[in-house]
Design a protein around this motif. Sequence first.
Motif, PDB file in Angstrom:
ATOM      1  N   SER A   1      81.117  84.567  71.366  1.00  0.00           N
ATOM      2  CA  SER A   1      82.485  84.465  71.884  1.00  0.00           C
ATOM      3  C   SER A   1      83.284  83.406  71.129  1.00  0.00           C
ATOM      4  N   GLU A   2      84.396  83.807  70.542  1.00  0.00           N
ATOM      5  CA  GLU A   2      85.260  82.865  69.826  1.00  0.00           C
ATOM      6  C   GLU A   2      85.850  81.834  70.783  1.00  0.00           C
ATOM      7  N   TRP A   3      86.153  82.278  71.980  1.00  0.00           N
ATOM      8  CA  TRP A   3      86.748  81.376  72.980  1.00  0.00           C
ATOM      9  C   TRP A   3      85.757  80.274  73.345  1.00  0.00           C
ATOM     10  N   VAL A   4      84.487  80.666  73.582  1.00  0.00           N
ATOM     11  CA  VAL A   4      83.466  79.678  73.942  1.00  0.00           C
ATOM     12  C   VAL A   4      83.203  78.733  72.772  1.00  0.00           C
ATOM     13  N   LYS A   5      83.237  79.272  71.559  1.00  0.00           N
ATOM     14  CA  LYS A   5      83.054  78.422  70.373  1.00  0.00           C
ATOM     15  C   LYS A   5      84.136  77.343  70.310  1.00  0.00           C
ATOM     16  N   GLU A   6      85.357  77.729  70.657  1.00  0.00           N
ATOM     17  CA  GLU A   6      86.463  76.757  70.640  1.00  0.00           C
ATOM     18  C   GLU A   6      86.254  75.698  71.717  1.00  0.00           C
ATOM     19  N   GLU A   7      85.802  76.113  72.903  1.00  0.00           N
ATOM     20  CA  GLU A   7      85.523  75.153  73.977  1.00  0.00           C
ATOM     21  C   GLU A   7      84.419  74.183  73.553  1.00  0.00           C
ATOM     22  N   LEU A   8      83.375  74.713  72.908  1.00  0.00           N
ATOM     23  CA  LEU A   8      82.277  73.866  72.454  1.00  0.00           C
ATOM     24  C   LEU A   8      82.757  72.869  71.399  1.00  0.00           C
ATOM     25  N   SER A   9      83.660  73.314  70.529  1.00  0.00           N
ATOM     26  CA  SER A   9      84.197  72.436  69.488  1.00  0.00           C
ATOM     27  C   SER A   9      84.943  71.256  70.110  1.00  0.00           C
ATOM     28  N   VAL A  10      85.779  71.552  71.133  1.00  0.00           N
ATOM     29  CA  VAL A  10      86.519  70.487  71.820  1.00  0.00           C
ATOM     30  C   VAL A  10      85.551  69.568  72.558  1.00  0.00           C
ATOM     31  N   ALA A  11      84.542  70.168  73.190  1.00  0.00           N
ATOM     32  CA  ALA A  11      83.563  69.379  73.946  1.00  0.00           C
ATOM     33  C   ALA A  11      82.795  68.431  73.030  1.00  0.00           C
ATOM     34  N   LYS A  12      82.421  68.896  71.840  1.00  0.00           N
ATOM     35  CA  LYS A  12      81.695  68.040  70.897  1.00  0.00           C
ATOM     36  C   LYS A  12      82.568  66.880  70.423  1.00  0.00           C
ATOM     37  N   MET A  13      83.843  67.154  70.224  1.00  0.00           N
ATOM     38  CA  MET A  13      84.775  66.101  69.828  1.00  0.00           C
ATOM     39  C   MET A  13      84.875  65.042  70.924  1.00  0.00           C
ATOM     40  N   LEU A  14      84.985  65.514  72.182  1.00  0.00           N
ATOM     41  CA  LEU A  14      85.084  64.585  73.314  1.00  0.00           C
ATOM     42  C   LEU A  14      83.795  63.790  73.491  1.00  0.00           C
ATOM     43  N   GLU A  15      82.650  64.449  73.271  1.00  0.00           N
ATOM     44  CA  GLU A  15      81.365  63.757  73.408  1.00  0.00           C
ATOM     45  C   GLU A  15      81.247  62.641  72.379  1.00  0.00           C
ATOM     46  N   LYS A  16      81.732  62.925  71.181  1.00  0.00           N
ATOM     47  CA  LYS A  16      81.680  61.915  70.122  1.00  0.00           C
ATOM     48  C   LYS A  16      82.597  60.745  70.454  1.00  0.00           C
ATOM     49  N   GLU A  17      83.776  61.056  71.007  1.00  0.00           N
ATOM     50  CA  GLU A  17      84.737  59.998  71.352  1.00  0.00           C
ATOM     51  C   GLU A  17      84.212  59.124  72.485  1.00  0.00           C
ATOM     52  N   ARG A  18      83.603  59.755  73.486  1.00  0.00           N
ATOM     53  CA  ARG A  18      83.176  59.022  74.674  1.00  0.00           C
ATOM     54  C   ARG A  18      81.836  58.319  74.493  1.00  0.00           C
ATOM     55  N   GLY A  19      80.977  58.929  73.673  1.00  0.00           N
ATOM     56  CA  GLY A  19      79.623  58.418  73.542  1.00  0.00           C
ATOM     57  C   GLY A  19      78.790  58.861  74.737  1.00  0.00           C
ATOM     58  N   GLY A  20      77.488  58.941  74.588  1.00  0.00           N
ATOM     59  CA  GLY A  20      76.636  59.375  75.687  1.00  0.00           C
ATOM     60  C   GLY A  20      76.585  60.886  75.817  1.00  0.00           C
ATOM     61  N   VAL A  21      75.968  61.347  76.885  1.00  0.00           N
ATOM     62  CA  VAL A  21      75.788  62.779  77.107  1.00  0.00           C
ATOM     63  C   VAL A  21      77.015  63.371  77.807  1.00  0.00           C
ATOM     64  N   PHE A  22      77.531  64.443  77.260  1.00  0.00           N
ATOM     65  CA  PHE A  22      78.688  65.139  77.829  1.00  0.00           C
ATOM     66  C   PHE A  22      78.406  66.636  77.951  1.00  0.00           C
ATOM     67  N   ILE A  23      77.733  67.203  76.943  1.00  0.00           N
ATOM     68  CA  ILE A  23      77.435  68.640  76.929  1.00  0.00           C
ATOM     69  C   ILE A  23      76.018  68.875  77.446  1.00  0.00           C
ATOM     70  N   LEU A  24      75.875  69.741  78.455  1.00  0.00           N
ATOM     71  CA  LEU A  24      74.587  70.087  79.040  1.00  0.00           C
ATOM     72  C   LEU A  24      74.327  71.571  78.795  1.00  0.00           C
ATOM     73  N   PRO A  25      73.502  71.929  77.812  1.00  0.00           N
ATOM     74  CA  PRO A  25      73.229  73.342  77.531  1.00  0.00           C
ATOM     75  C   PRO A  25      72.383  73.974  78.639  1.00  0.00           C
ATOM     76  N   ILE A  26      72.729  75.200  79.016  1.00  0.00           N
ATOM     77  CA  ILE A  26      71.990  75.943  80.035  1.00  0.00           C
ATOM     78  C   ILE A  26      71.616  77.298  79.450  1.00  0.00           C
ATOM     79  N   LEU A  27      70.331  77.499  79.226  1.00  0.00           N
ATOM     80  CA  LEU A  27      69.839  78.728  78.615  1.00  0.00           C
ATOM     81  C   LEU A  27      69.558  79.777  79.689  1.00  0.00           C
ATOM     82  N   ILE A  28      70.185  80.966  79.564  1.00  0.00           N
ATOM     83  CA  ILE A  28      69.973  81.999  80.580  1.00  0.00           C
ATOM     84  C   ILE A  28      69.294  83.248  80.020  1.00  0.00           C
ATOM     85  N   GLU A  29      69.072  83.296  78.683  1.00  0.00           N
ATOM     86  CA  GLU A  29      68.316  84.403  78.099  1.00  0.00           C
ATOM     87  C   GLU A  29      67.792  83.978  76.733  1.00  0.00           C
TER      88      GLU A  29
END
Length: 346
Positions: free
Chosen positions: A70-98
């Motif tokens: 999904s291009e939309w999800v890729k864009e959300e992940l890109s923003v989330a990674k940027m925010l995680e880098k800015e804030r430091g610490g854990v921000f993104i929690l991957p959840i594997l469903i398949e």
Amino acid sequence: MQVKRVFLSHSSKDKPFVRELDKALRAFGVDTFLDERDIGIGEDIPQKVYDALQEATYVCYILSNNSVDSEWVKEELSVAKMLEKERGGVFILPILIENIKIPTAIKSKRYADFRTNSSLRIDSLPLRLLLSALDIKMGEIPKQLTPTMQHRILLLHQEFVSQGAVALQVLNELDGILSSLSKEYKEFEYWMDRSYYGTSDREELRRRKFDFSRGHIDGERAWADRDAYRGVFDKRINDAIQHLDYGDIIYKQETVRNTLTLMVQMPYPEAMTVHISEASELFHQLLMHLDQFSGIDSYDTFINENGLSIVYDLRSTIAKVRITTLDLIYQTSYYVTQMIDTNANK
């Protein structure tokens, strides 16, 4: 307790799982962002999503074949990674469903494994690990609930749902009356000012009210009109509240609060117990505002008791009670069902 705000980043094709995850997290007091619920008609979708990501404490990134394409999800992940880098610490929690190949962007992160059908059960290890990552304390779930305890939990829950529905219906009717009363008073003030300053144009009226050098047009006429308008407003106040049974309204709210007090003693998770206690305190505030409002029965008491402020505070509290009650019904329904089911299968 600081409320955790979690953004659920996912493909729309994975909605069935995401809705169940949303229920589970909200049952433990987590404030989730789910696009289909939290983006209103006419709102700008990209902006709303970006704002929600900015406000989030964590992002739950749902890993599936659908999301990685999904291009939309890729864009959300890109923003989330940027925010995680800015804030430091854990921000993104991957959840594997398949079973999928983990994207390079998050390959180094440990994921929560939700690939089994039972992974969203209240006693499941994946859910417990996810809640731990969110710093949510579940509390101890009894290994085995006795039939008596199960019956008590179900009975209290049923009472809360039934009493909450009745209380909300009464509050909705009261809120409609308060809304009309506020509009009536504001219209009354407009007519008073119109008479006093000699213009019906609202913009001109505002200018004249703040231009003290101009004074008023006809003071005697204004005071005569005031008496006439006051009589009209008195009648409208009486018409608005004459059929209100304050005793009944207060009794229905007190009944819900008493049930919440008993529910606090039940084996709910710590986060939900705090939420129930906060709801109980909110009903206490509501009762105080209702008591203040019950003393307003005329124009004089409306003015002398600062009626407009009382009405505003009461309507604001009603709105909070409405949201909290519906949310708590939703959360406790999920939790009770899961807890009883868990004990039934042991």
